[in-house]
Design a protein around this motif. Structure first.
Motif, PDB file in Angstrom:
ATOM      1  N   UNK A 144       0.802  -1.223   0.000  1.00 41.33           N
ATOM      2  CA  UNK A 144       0.000   0.000   0.000  1.00 41.33           C
ATOM      3  C   UNK A 144       0.834   1.272   0.000  1.00 41.33           C
ATOM      4  N   UNK A 145       2.095   1.177   0.409  1.00 45.80           N
ATOM      5  CA  UNK A 145       2.913   2.379   0.493  1.00 45.80           C
ATOM      6  C   UNK A 145       4.388   2.030   0.410  1.00 45.80           C
ATOM      7  N   UNK A 146       5.187   3.053   0.185  1.00 48.49           N
ATOM      8  CA  UNK A 146       6.646   2.932   0.121  1.00 48.49           C
ATOM      9  C   UNK A 146       7.234   4.060   0.961  1.00 48.49           C
ATOM     10  N   UNK A 147       8.213   3.731   1.806  1.00 52.13           N
ATOM     11  CA  UNK A 147       8.775   4.716   2.722  1.00 52.13           C
ATOM     12  C   UNK A 147      10.296   4.701   2.666  1.00 52.13           C
ATOM     13  N   UNK A 148      10.912   5.807   3.113  1.00 52.61           N
ATOM     14  CA  UNK A 148      12.364   5.877   3.232  1.00 52.61           C
ATOM     15  C   UNK A 148      12.724   7.091   4.075  1.00 52.61           C
ATOM     16  N   UNK A 149      13.983   7.159   4.503  1.00 51.60           N
ATOM     17  CA  UNK A 149      14.481   8.270   5.297  1.00 51.60           C
ATOM     18  C   UNK A 149      15.456   9.110   4.481  1.00 51.60           C
ATOM     19  N   UNK A 150      15.583  10.375   4.855  1.00 50.48           N
ATOM     20  CA  UNK A 150      16.524  11.277   4.191  1.00 50.48           C
ATOM     21  C   UNK A 150      17.031  12.287   5.217  1.00 50.48           C
ATOM     22  N   UNK A 151      18.308  12.598   5.163  1.00 53.32           N
ATOM     23  CA  UNK A 151      18.857  13.609   6.061  1.00 53.32           C
ATOM     24  C   UNK A 151      18.306  14.996   5.719  1.00 53.32           C
ATOM     25  N   UNK A 152      18.025  15.765   6.764  1.00 53.47           N
ATOM     26  CA  UNK A 152      17.473  17.099   6.551  1.00 53.47           C
ATOM     27  C   UNK A 152      18.425  18.042   5.836  1.00 53.47           C
ATOM     28  N   UNK A 337      14.348   3.686  28.720  1.00 52.46           N
ATOM     29  CA  UNK A 337      15.162   2.543  28.325  1.00 52.46           C
ATOM     30  C   UNK A 337      16.473   2.974  27.673  1.00 52.46           C
ATOM     31  N   UNK A 338      16.688   4.263  27.553  1.00 48.70           N
ATOM     32  CA  UNK A 338      17.880   4.746  26.877  1.00 48.70           C
ATOM     33  C   UNK A 338      17.720   4.876  25.388  1.00 48.70           C
ATOM     34  N   UNK A 339      16.486   4.904  24.894  1.00 45.98           N
ATOM     35  CA  UNK A 339      16.236   5.017  23.460  1.00 45.98           C
ATOM     36  C   UNK A 339      16.683   6.377  22.940  1.00 45.98           C
ATOM     37  N   UNK A 340      17.149   6.402  21.711  1.00 48.28           N
ATOM     38  CA  UNK A 340      17.608   7.615  21.053  1.00 48.28           C
ATOM     39  C   UNK A 340      16.587   8.053  20.017  1.00 48.28           C
ATOM     40  N   UNK A 341      16.298   9.327  19.980  1.00 51.84           N
ATOM     41  CA  UNK A 341      15.431   9.885  18.944  1.00 51.84           C
ATOM     42  C   UNK A 341      16.303  10.174  17.725  1.00 51.84           C
ATOM     43  N   UNK A 342      16.393   9.203  16.820  1.00 50.38           N
ATOM     44  CA  UNK A 342      17.259   9.337  15.653  1.00 50.38           C
ATOM     45  C   UNK A 342      16.849  10.518  14.775  1.00 50.38           C
ATOM     46  N   UNK A 343      15.563  10.783  14.716  1.00 47.29           N
ATOM     47  CA  UNK A 343      15.078  11.862  13.856  1.00 47.29           C
ATOM     48  C   UNK A 343      15.656  13.208  14.261  1.00 47.29           C
ATOM     49  N   UNK A 344      15.782  13.425  15.585  1.00 49.68           N
ATOM     50  CA  UNK A 344      16.329  14.689  16.069  1.00 49.68           C
ATOM     51  C   UNK A 344      17.852  14.685  16.087  1.00 49.68           C
ATOM     52  N   UNK A 345      18.444  13.596  16.556  1.00 47.61           N
ATOM     53  CA  UNK A 345      19.901  13.533  16.673  1.00 47.61           C
ATOM     54  C   UNK A 345      20.568  13.615  15.305  1.00 47.61           C
ATOM     55  N   UNK A 346      19.978  12.908  14.312  1.00 50.03           N
ATOM     56  CA  UNK A 346      20.596  12.855  12.987  1.00 50.03           C
ATOM     57  C   UNK A 346      19.837  13.657  11.932  1.00 50.03           C
ATOM     58  N   UNK A 347      18.836  14.422  12.375  1.00 47.47           N
ATOM     59  CA  UNK A 347      18.046  15.258  11.457  1.00 47.47           C
ATOM     60  C   UNK A 347      17.508  14.423  10.297  1.00 47.47           C
ATOM     61  N   UNK A 348      16.761  13.380  10.645  1.00 45.75           N
ATOM     62  CA  UNK A 348      16.209  12.483   9.633  1.00 45.75           C
ATOM     63  C   UNK A 348      14.785  12.885   9.273  1.00 45.75           C
ATOM     64  N   UNK A 349      14.458  12.765   8.013  1.00 47.76           N
ATOM     65  CA  UNK A 349      13.102  13.011   7.530  1.00 47.76           C
ATOM     66  C   UNK A 349      12.537  11.705   6.966  1.00 47.76           C
ATOM     67  N   UNK A 350      11.324  11.367   7.366  1.00 46.07           N
ATOM     68  CA  UNK A 350      10.659  10.170   6.867  1.00 46.07           C
ATOM     69  C   UNK A 350       9.742  10.552   5.716  1.00 46.07           C
ATOM     70  N   UNK A 351       9.960   9.910   4.567  1.00 46.39           N
ATOM     71  CA  UNK A 351       9.129  10.159   3.388  1.00 46.39           C
ATOM     72  C   UNK A 351       8.250   8.949   3.113  1.00 46.39           C
ATOM     73  N   UNK A 352       7.106   9.203   2.507  1.00 48.22           N
ATOM     74  CA  UNK A 352       6.200   8.128   2.110  1.00 48.22           C
ATOM     75  C   UNK A 352       5.489   8.515   0.824  1.00 48.22           C
ATOM     76  N   UNK A 353       5.190   7.514   0.033  1.00 51.48           N
ATOM     77  CA  UNK A 353       4.417   7.728  -1.190  1.00 51.48           C
ATOM     78  C   UNK A 353       3.428   6.581  -1.316  1.00 51.48           C
ATOM     79  N   UNK A 354       2.189   6.894  -1.635  1.00 51.91           N
ATOM     80  CA  UNK A 354       1.170   5.853  -1.745  1.00 51.91           C
ATOM     81  C   UNK A 354       0.108   6.292  -2.745  1.00 51.91           C
ATOM     82  N   UNK A 355      -0.919   5.475  -2.900  1.00 52.43           N
ATOM     83  CA  UNK A 355      -2.048   5.812  -3.761  1.00 52.43           C
ATOM     84  C   UNK A 355      -1.657   6.063  -5.208  1.00 52.43           C
TER      85      UNK A 355
END
Length: 367
Positions: A144-152, A337-355
């Motif tokens: 139904x969809x395709x996703x990926x990450x990209x640096x800001x 639990x010591x989890x890291x917010x990768x989106x903020x630390x590494x300035x990641x953007x999540x992209x998606x395309x569908x439909x």
């Protein structure tokens, strides 16, 4: 249809850009491509200023991407190869690495882990052709969809993806990627214990008969996170995707929390294997849910601990998941639990395309 300004389809299954006079073909990678693929992976790591020490070696690429048993393959790869015609120049100039993902709120999907084109051949339509081929695989597999990450900071790539019709989920929905990385941290989480107090329950591997109760919780979870109920998988889809007769085609694994004194399920976790060229084999936790009346009693913490144990048993080095920025309670829960917010630390953007946009992109793939 393809934009003929950037590329044209030819009878020899190649594309030609008159401006740059570059002919290339897009094809599935084979085990024999791994040495050349490794060099492209190094090129991407240098471009993104990432460490070369954590990259997979050729043997690991062969093991996780081209194993004889399909069930052991963690990713697939398509490559762009120069079409030398006479065989004098058939080098690889780009690749896209991808794998299946799954979320019960939408069903089967495709995740593109990496996309890279040698700098000499950028602007020739190679990147678009690679993404289009992954999109075609996505549509053909009824995802139904395709996703990926990209640096800001990678503004040229951000613009490229938006021009394809993709949506920046980070920007529109503020969905962040969290994770726990490293064998020591995973072991620490796996060994956590919680006093069950007055609630007695057990965590076990889910079975097909659990699907009706799990789907009811999925619907409640979907309402909680303000997503579209109309996209949630049906009961039959949930059963087939997780417990189909063909084990190689199963999309996810399931843990459930069951009260000791009854058959009632009070929580669940849905997860599957993923793969990163930085961290190797990993586990993606798509959904973790505990019924409201049983929260703050240690159920969620033990469920997370069990997921970490499953990751260690499966030789994974990371456990990652997504969380909305507005869900402060969940973020506080994960950070303990010591989890890291990768989106903020590494300035990641999540992209998606569908439909329609996904299908239109798939139509640009080479036939």
């Amino acid at each position: 249809m393809c934009d003929t300004k950037h590329c044209t389809k030819n009878n020899n299954n190649s594309r030609n850009n008159n401006k740059n006079n570059v002919k290339f073909i897009i094809r599935e990678a084979t085990k024999q491509d791994c040495p050349s693929l490794k060099q492209l992976i190094i090129g991407l790591a240098k471009y993104e200023s990432r460490s070369l020490e954590t990259l997979p070696n050729i043997e690991q690429l062969e093991e996780y991407g081209f194993a004889d048993q399909l069930a052991k393959r963690l990713f697939r790869t398509v490559v762009a190869q120069l079409d030398g015609g006479d065989g004098d120049n058939n080098e690889l100039i780009g690749y896209a690495l991808y794998y299946r993902n799954y979320t019960p709120s939408q069903g089967k999907g495709m995740y593109m882990e990496d996309l890279y084109v040698d700098s000499e051949y950028r602007g020739c339509g190679v990147g678009r052709a690679l993404v289009a081929q992954v999109a075609k695989q996505c549509v053909d597999a009824e995802c139904t969809s395709m996703e990926w990450l990209c640096y800001g900071w990678n503004t040229s790539s951000l613009d490229f993806y938006k021009n394809l019709g993709a949506v920046d989920i980070q920007e529109s929905l503020e969905c962040h990627k969290f994770g726990i990385s490293g064998d020591d941290k995973l072991a620490q989480l796996a060994n956590k214990t919680v006093d069950q107090q007055s609630i007695k329950y057990k965590i076990r591997t889910g079975v097909r008969d659990d699907c009706p109760a799990v789907r009811e919780m999925i619907l409640k979870f979907t309402v909680d996170v303000k997503m579209n109920l109309n996209k949630v998988v049906t009961l039959d889809q949930l059963r087939d995707d997780g417990f189909g007769d063909d084990k190689d085609s199963r999309q996810y694994r399931l843990l459930v929390v069951q009260l000791d004194d009854s058959s009632e399920l009070i929580g669940f976790a849905i997860y599957y294997n993923d793969y990163s060229l930085n961290d190797g084999k990993g586990l993606w936790l798509d959904t973790l849910y505990v019924k409201p009346q049983y929260r703050r009693s240690g159920v969620g913490r033990l469920l997370m601990s069990r997921v970490a144990s499953e990751a260690i048993a499966d030789r994974c080095h990371t456990v990652c998941w997504g969380c909305y920025a507005w869900n402060r309670r969940a973020i506080d829960f994960y950070e303990q639990f010591g989890a890291i917010n990768y989106s903020l630390v590494y300035d990641l953007r999540l992209f998606a395309i569908d439909g329609p946009a996904l299908k239109q992109l798939a139509d640009c793939a080479l036939q």
